[in-house]
Design a protein around this motif. Structure first.
Motif, PDB file in Angstrom:
ATOM      1  N   ALA A  40       0.849  -1.188   0.000  1.00  0.00           N
ATOM      2  CA  ALA A  40       0.000   0.000   0.000  1.00  0.00           C
ATOM      3  C   ALA A  40       0.888   1.243   0.000  1.00  0.00           C
ATOM      4  O   ALA A  40       2.042   1.198   0.441  1.00  0.00           O
ATOM      5  N   THR A  41       0.347   2.339  -0.500  1.00  0.00           N
ATOM      6  CA  THR A  41       1.055   3.613  -0.489  1.00  0.00           C
ATOM      7  C   THR A  41       0.129   4.670   0.092  1.00  0.00           C
ATOM      8  O   THR A  41      -1.090   4.549   0.036  1.00  0.00           O
ATOM      9  N   ASP A  42       0.735   5.710   0.632  1.00  0.00           N
ATOM     10  CA  ASP A  42      -0.033   6.800   1.211  1.00  0.00           C
ATOM     11  C   ASP A  42       0.447   8.106   0.592  1.00  0.00           C
ATOM     12  O   ASP A  42       1.630   8.463   0.713  1.00  0.00           O
ATOM     13  N   ALA A  43      -0.456   8.829  -0.063  1.00  0.00           N
ATOM     14  CA  ALA A  43      -0.105  10.079  -0.745  1.00  0.00           C
ATOM     15  C   ALA A  43       0.387  11.135   0.232  1.00  0.00           C
ATOM     16  O   ALA A  43       1.161  12.016  -0.138  1.00  0.00           O
ATOM     17  N   ASP A  44      -0.047  11.050   1.487  1.00  0.00           N
ATOM     18  CA  ASP A  44       0.386  12.017   2.505  1.00  0.00           C
ATOM     19  C   ASP A  44       1.753  11.669   3.084  1.00  0.00           C
ATOM     20  O   ASP A  44       2.301  12.422   3.877  1.00  0.00           O
ATOM     21  N   GLY A  45       2.261  10.493   2.716  1.00  0.00           N
ATOM     22  CA  GLY A  45       3.550  10.067   3.250  1.00  0.00           C
ATOM     23  C   GLY A  45       3.485   9.532   4.664  1.00  0.00           C
ATOM     24  O   GLY A  45       4.507   9.359   5.317  1.00  0.00           O
ATOM     25  N   GLN A  46       2.275   9.268   5.158  1.00  0.00           N
ATOM     26  CA  GLN A  46       2.118   8.735   6.507  1.00  0.00           C
ATOM     27  C   GLN A  46       2.569   7.277   6.539  1.00  0.00           C
ATOM     28  O   GLN A  46       2.367   6.543   5.579  1.00  0.00           O
TER      29      GLN A  46
ATOM     30  N   LEU B 278       2.422   3.395   7.169  1.00  0.00           N
ATOM     31  CA  LEU B 278       1.309   2.444   7.112  1.00  0.00           C
ATOM     32  C   LEU B 278       1.675   1.196   7.895  1.00  0.00           C
ATOM     33  O   LEU B 278       2.836   0.804   7.951  1.00  0.00           O
ATOM     34  N   SER B 279       0.672   0.580   8.489  1.00  0.00           N
ATOM     35  CA  SER B 279       0.897  -0.685   9.179  1.00  0.00           C
ATOM     36  C   SER B 279      -0.297  -1.597   8.938  1.00  0.00           C
ATOM     37  O   SER B 279      -1.391  -1.147   8.620  1.00  0.00           O
ATOM     38  N   TYR B 280      -0.044  -2.872   9.062  1.00  0.00           N
ATOM     39  CA  TYR B 280      -1.067  -3.898   8.856  1.00  0.00           C
ATOM     40  C   TYR B 280      -1.279  -4.643  10.162  1.00  0.00           C
ATOM     41  O   TYR B 280      -0.324  -4.930  10.890  1.00  0.00           O
ATOM     42  N   THR B 281      -2.526  -4.993  10.448  1.00  0.00           N
ATOM     43  CA  THR B 281      -2.843  -5.848  11.589  1.00  0.00           C
ATOM     44  C   THR B 281      -3.973  -6.789  11.182  1.00  0.00           C
ATOM     45  O   THR B 281      -4.788  -6.455  10.319  1.00  0.00           O
ATOM     46  N   LEU B 282      -4.000  -7.939  11.797  1.00  0.00           N
ATOM     47  CA  LEU B 282      -5.093  -8.891  11.568  1.00  0.00           C
ATOM     48  C   LEU B 282      -6.225  -8.588  12.539  1.00  0.00           C
ATOM     49  O   LEU B 282      -5.981  -8.209  13.687  1.00  0.00           O
ATOM     50  N   ALA B 283      -7.428  -8.798  12.086  1.00  0.00           N
ATOM     51  CA  ALA B 283      -8.582  -8.668  12.973  1.00  0.00           C
ATOM     52  C   ALA B 283      -8.514  -9.778  14.024  1.00  0.00           C
ATOM     53  O   ALA B 283      -8.031 -10.880  13.747  1.00  0.00           O
ATOM     54  N   PRO B 284      -8.976  -9.510  15.227  1.00  0.00           N
ATOM     55  CA  PRO B 284      -8.966 -10.540  16.270  1.00  0.00           C
ATOM     56  C   PRO B 284      -9.759 -11.783  15.877  1.00  0.00           C
ATOM     57  O   PRO B 284      -9.528 -12.857  16.417  1.00  0.00           O
ATOM     58  N   THR B 285     -10.666 -11.635  14.935  1.00  0.00           N
ATOM     59  CA  THR B 285     -11.499 -12.771  14.508  1.00  0.00           C
ATOM     60  C   THR B 285     -10.888 -13.550  13.352  1.00  0.00           C
ATOM     61  O   THR B 285     -11.525 -14.477  12.845  1.00  0.00           O
ATOM     62  N   ALA B 286      -9.656 -13.218  12.948  1.00  0.00           N
ATOM     63  CA  ALA B 286      -9.011 -13.944  11.845  1.00  0.00           C
ATOM     64  C   ALA B 286      -8.819 -15.403  12.247  1.00  0.00           C
ATOM     65  O   ALA B 286      -8.523 -15.710  13.409  1.00  0.00           O
ATOM     66  N   PRO B 287      -8.988 -16.312  11.306  1.00  0.00           N
ATOM     67  CA  PRO B 287      -8.772 -17.732  11.625  1.00  0.00           C
ATOM     68  C   PRO B 287      -7.347 -17.983  12.120  1.00  0.00           C
ATOM     69  O   PRO B 287      -6.407 -17.275  11.731  1.00  0.00           O
ATOM     70  N   ALA B 288      -7.187 -18.991  12.948  1.00  0.00           N
ATOM     71  CA  ALA B 288      -5.883 -19.299  13.547  1.00  0.00           C
ATOM     72  C   ALA B 288      -4.831 -19.678  12.511  1.00  0.00           C
ATOM     73  O   ALA B 288      -3.633 -19.531  12.765  1.00  0.00           O
TER      74      ALA B 288
ATOM     75  N   ALA C 130       6.112  -5.542   7.335  1.00  0.00           N
ATOM     76  CA  ALA C 130       7.518  -5.188   7.113  1.00  0.00           C
ATOM     77  C   ALA C 130       7.830  -3.762   7.558  1.00  0.00           C
ATOM     78  O   ALA C 130       8.995  -3.368   7.611  1.00  0.00           O
ATOM     79  N   GLY C 131       6.803  -2.965   7.867  1.00  0.00           N
ATOM     80  CA  GLY C 131       7.018  -1.611   8.337  1.00  0.00           C
ATOM     81  C   GLY C 131       7.335  -0.607   7.240  1.00  0.00           C
ATOM     82  O   GLY C 131       7.696   0.528   7.525  1.00  0.00           O
ATOM     83  N   ASP C 132       7.203  -1.027   5.986  1.00  0.00           N
ATOM     84  CA  ASP C 132       7.508  -0.136   4.866  1.00  0.00           C
ATOM     85  C   ASP C 132       6.354  -0.022   3.873  1.00  0.00           C
ATOM     86  O   ASP C 132       6.555   0.287   2.703  1.00  0.00           O
ATOM     87  N   GLY C 133       5.142  -0.305   4.352  1.00  0.00           N
ATOM     88  CA  GLY C 133       3.978  -0.282   3.464  1.00  0.00           C
ATOM     89  C   GLY C 133       3.711  -1.621   2.809  1.00  0.00           C
ATOM     90  O   GLY C 133       2.806  -1.751   1.999  1.00  0.00           O
TER      91      GLY C 133
END
Length: 79
Positions: free
Chosen positions: A36-42, A44-54, A61-64
């Motif tokens: 993913a990219t952010d036009a504002d340069g903010q 980005l981070s990813y997280t799984l929903a607590p309801t994601a299957p095990a 990676a901390g870089d989008g």
């Protein structure tokens, strides 16, 4: 001579690259790369929903980008 102009629209949501249809067989690893990219340069981070299957894992990676991995079993059918 005209001056260069850069226009940044604040508050523009991030853009996630499309992910095509995925298919995985039971007891087989599926890797899906996320970007993913952010036009504002903010940052980005990813997280799984607590309801994601095990059987689903996410490594940000901390870089989008991130790696989504899945290894479902026959018991996970329908999850």
């Amino acid at each position: 001579m005209p001056a260069p102009l850069t226009v940044v629209v604040p508050g523009v949501p991030p853009v996630v690259e499309p992910i095509g249809p995925q298919r995985v067989e039971a007891d087989t690893l599926l890797n899906v790369r996320l970007r993913a990219t952010d036009a504002d340069g903010q940052p980005l981070s990813y997280t799984l929903a607590p309801t994601a299957p095990a059987f689903v894992r996410l490594r940000d990676a901390g870089d989008g980008t991130a790696l989504l991995t899945m290894t479902p079993t026959l018991d996970d059918l329908g999850d």
